[in-house]
Design an enzyme around this catalytic site. Structure first.
Site: not given
Ligand code: BES
Ligand code: MN
Ligand code: MN
Length: 456
Positions: A89, A154
């Site tokens: 997603d 996610e």
């Molecule tokens: N891939 C990201 C998280 C991430 C960003 C890890 C940069 C390492 C470096 C992930 O897809 C993300 O954006 N997660 C969301 C999760 C939330 C909606 C629960 C976030 O961190 O805002």
């Molecule tokens: Mn991600």
């Molecule tokens: Mn993300």
């Protein structure tokens, strides 16, 4: 001499890239209900591809939301089992007018592939699929046992996969997890991420009058929920960025002296970060903590938007009946979403001004995680990364969240290897998201090398 699988990946790279573009053309935006069919279509396409390359037991696992994709290959007797995770997603693409090329028409420019989801996480997730294809095609087998688990929620908190993992299904029995969704600390610098922040994402609603009111007739006597909301928000944090919720920092675990020393030796230029990544005239945040500490090891509170009231182009004199704000908090190791939410809710109710009712809703949550590095999988990863990138691996944390990583540890006892190849300026969640094409190529090679190494 490259291994046969690496040679296969090199020969087939142009096709790999075209396939990734096809995936990126599907707007699998998990948060928008009108894109539910696109999410399913993406899941089905990935399942078909996993089947085509020779993975087995390929199936969609239904959840309350978008489906999971599962596949395995379990014929490496005596070898460890890896659970390979990624998400299909993506975030919404707005603001659309800031994209140089349309978000769902992947475009190559200056050695990068631009599209929503290019790096987060379709491009990175697809590196796993193409590494598996290369190994299966070149060797007729995999060097270890592999399970693949992809999710489509996610970006909205990962409730479906969390519920599935909590049942500890036999299908997830593994020795370690490989996570595709992180980044390099700097271009060309092999990186493993060993810590993520957790989060609670909330909606705060403030209600005043029973209906919208004429602001001339009632202004002065009726409560204004936006003003009340602003007052509440202003009370949550001081001007230095310290969160004022009582007890909020009680469980915060400080990084070890070794970890802090390692962060000091990372190639980080605060002024460059301010100017090129953030682009604000000044950085803000808690006094006494470096930028890396503030973004990796300290909790934070952010406001994402304040829906409600009049937001049209002109002017409308109204006192809205209600105001809302989307507010999230990032949590660090040893904090729990349940406790943080309870503390936040109690404090909001306490500081709400007279004349309004407040309600606080938890939209989603995820635990923070900190991964031990003294295991053979981390060692295999650093060895494989050295072979591809010619450098020693740096260990970093990330301020972002991947909710399932904590659950894999808690429910299944799996240590995660977070080996990602994004770059700090890839514009995740923002206009002009990109994935560096060389990183896509070397990422596939690195994953192949890692699986070969982990299966030795
Ligand atoms: N891939 C990201 C998280 C991430 C960003 C890890 C940069 C390492 C470096 C992930 O897809 C993300 O954006 N997660 C969301 C999760 C939330 C909606 C629960 C976030 O961190 O805002
Ligand atoms: Mn991600
Ligand atoms: Mn993300």
């Amino acid at each position: 001499m490259p291994s046969p699988a690496v040679a296969f990946a090199a020969e087939n790279h142009p096709r790999f890239l075209e396939e990734l573009k096809e995936l990126l053309r599907i707007p699998s935006i998990s948060t928008l209900p009108e894109h539910a069919a696109d999410c399913r279509k993406t899941a089905e396409k990935l399942a078909a591809e996993l089947k085509r390359i020779g993975m087995e037991h390929v199936r969609l696992i239904e959840t309350k939301g978008h489906p999971l994709v599962y596949a395995d290959w379990l014929h490496a007797a005596g070898k460890p089992t890896v659970l390979m995770y990624g998400h299909y997603d993506v975030q919404p693409a707005d603001p659309l007018d800031e994209w140089h090329t349309p978000p769902f028409e992947p475009t190559e420019r200056n050695g990068n592939l631009y599209a929503r989801g290019a790096v987060d996480d379709k491009g990175q997730m697809y590196m796993h699929v193409k590494a598996l294809e290369s190994l299966l095609a070149a060797d007729g087998k995999l060097p270890l046992n592999v399970r693949v688990l992809l999710e489509g929620e996610e970006e909205v908190g990962g409730e479906g996969i969390a519920a599935y993992v909590a049942t500890k299904p036999a299908d997830l029995k593994a020795d370690f997890a490989l996570i595709s969704d992180t980044e390099l600390f700097a271009p060309g610098l092999p990186t493993l991420c060993v810590g993520l922040r957790g989060m609670i994402y909330t909606e705060l609603e403030v209600r005043g009058a029973k209906t919208d009111l004429h602001s001339g007739m009632y202004g002065g006597a009726a409560p204004n929920p936006f003003v009340a909301l602003a007052q509440i928000i202003a009370g949550l944090k001081d001007r230095e960025g310290k969160i004022l919720i009582p007890g909020f920092y009680d469980n915060v675990e400080a990084p070890s002296a070794e970890e802090l020393a390692a962060w000091k030796s990372l190639p980080f230029d605060e002024e460059h970060y301010r100017e090129t990544e953030v682009g604000s005239k000044q950085l803000v945040g808690e006094a006494g903590y470096s930028v890396l500490e503030r973004t990796w090891a300290r909790p934070t509170l952010e406001v994402h938007g304040m829906p409600g009231g009049f937001i049209g182009a002109g002017a409308k004199t109204v006192i809205p009946a209600k105001a809302t704000a989307k507010i999230s908090m990032r949590l660090v190791p040893n904090m729990t979403p349940a406790k943080a939410f309870a503390q936040y809710k109690a404090f909001v109710e306490e500081i709400a001004p007279a004349g309004v009712d407040v309600s606080v809703r938890l939209i989603h949550q995820g635990d923070p995680c900190l991964i031990p590095v003294d295991n053979p999988y981390i060692q295999a990863a650093t060895k494989a990364l050295h072979a591809v990138w010619g450098k020693d691996t740096v260990f970093i944390r990330s301020g972002g969240s991947i909710p399932i990583v904590g659950d894999l540890d808690r429910h299944l006892g799996l240590p995660s290897v977070m080996m990602g190849f994004g770059l700090p300026d890839d514009n995740l969640h923002a206009p002009n998201e990109k994935f560096n094409l060389e990183n896509f190529r070397l990422g596939i090679e690195s994953v192949i090398g890692f699986l070969e190494e982990a299966g030795k």
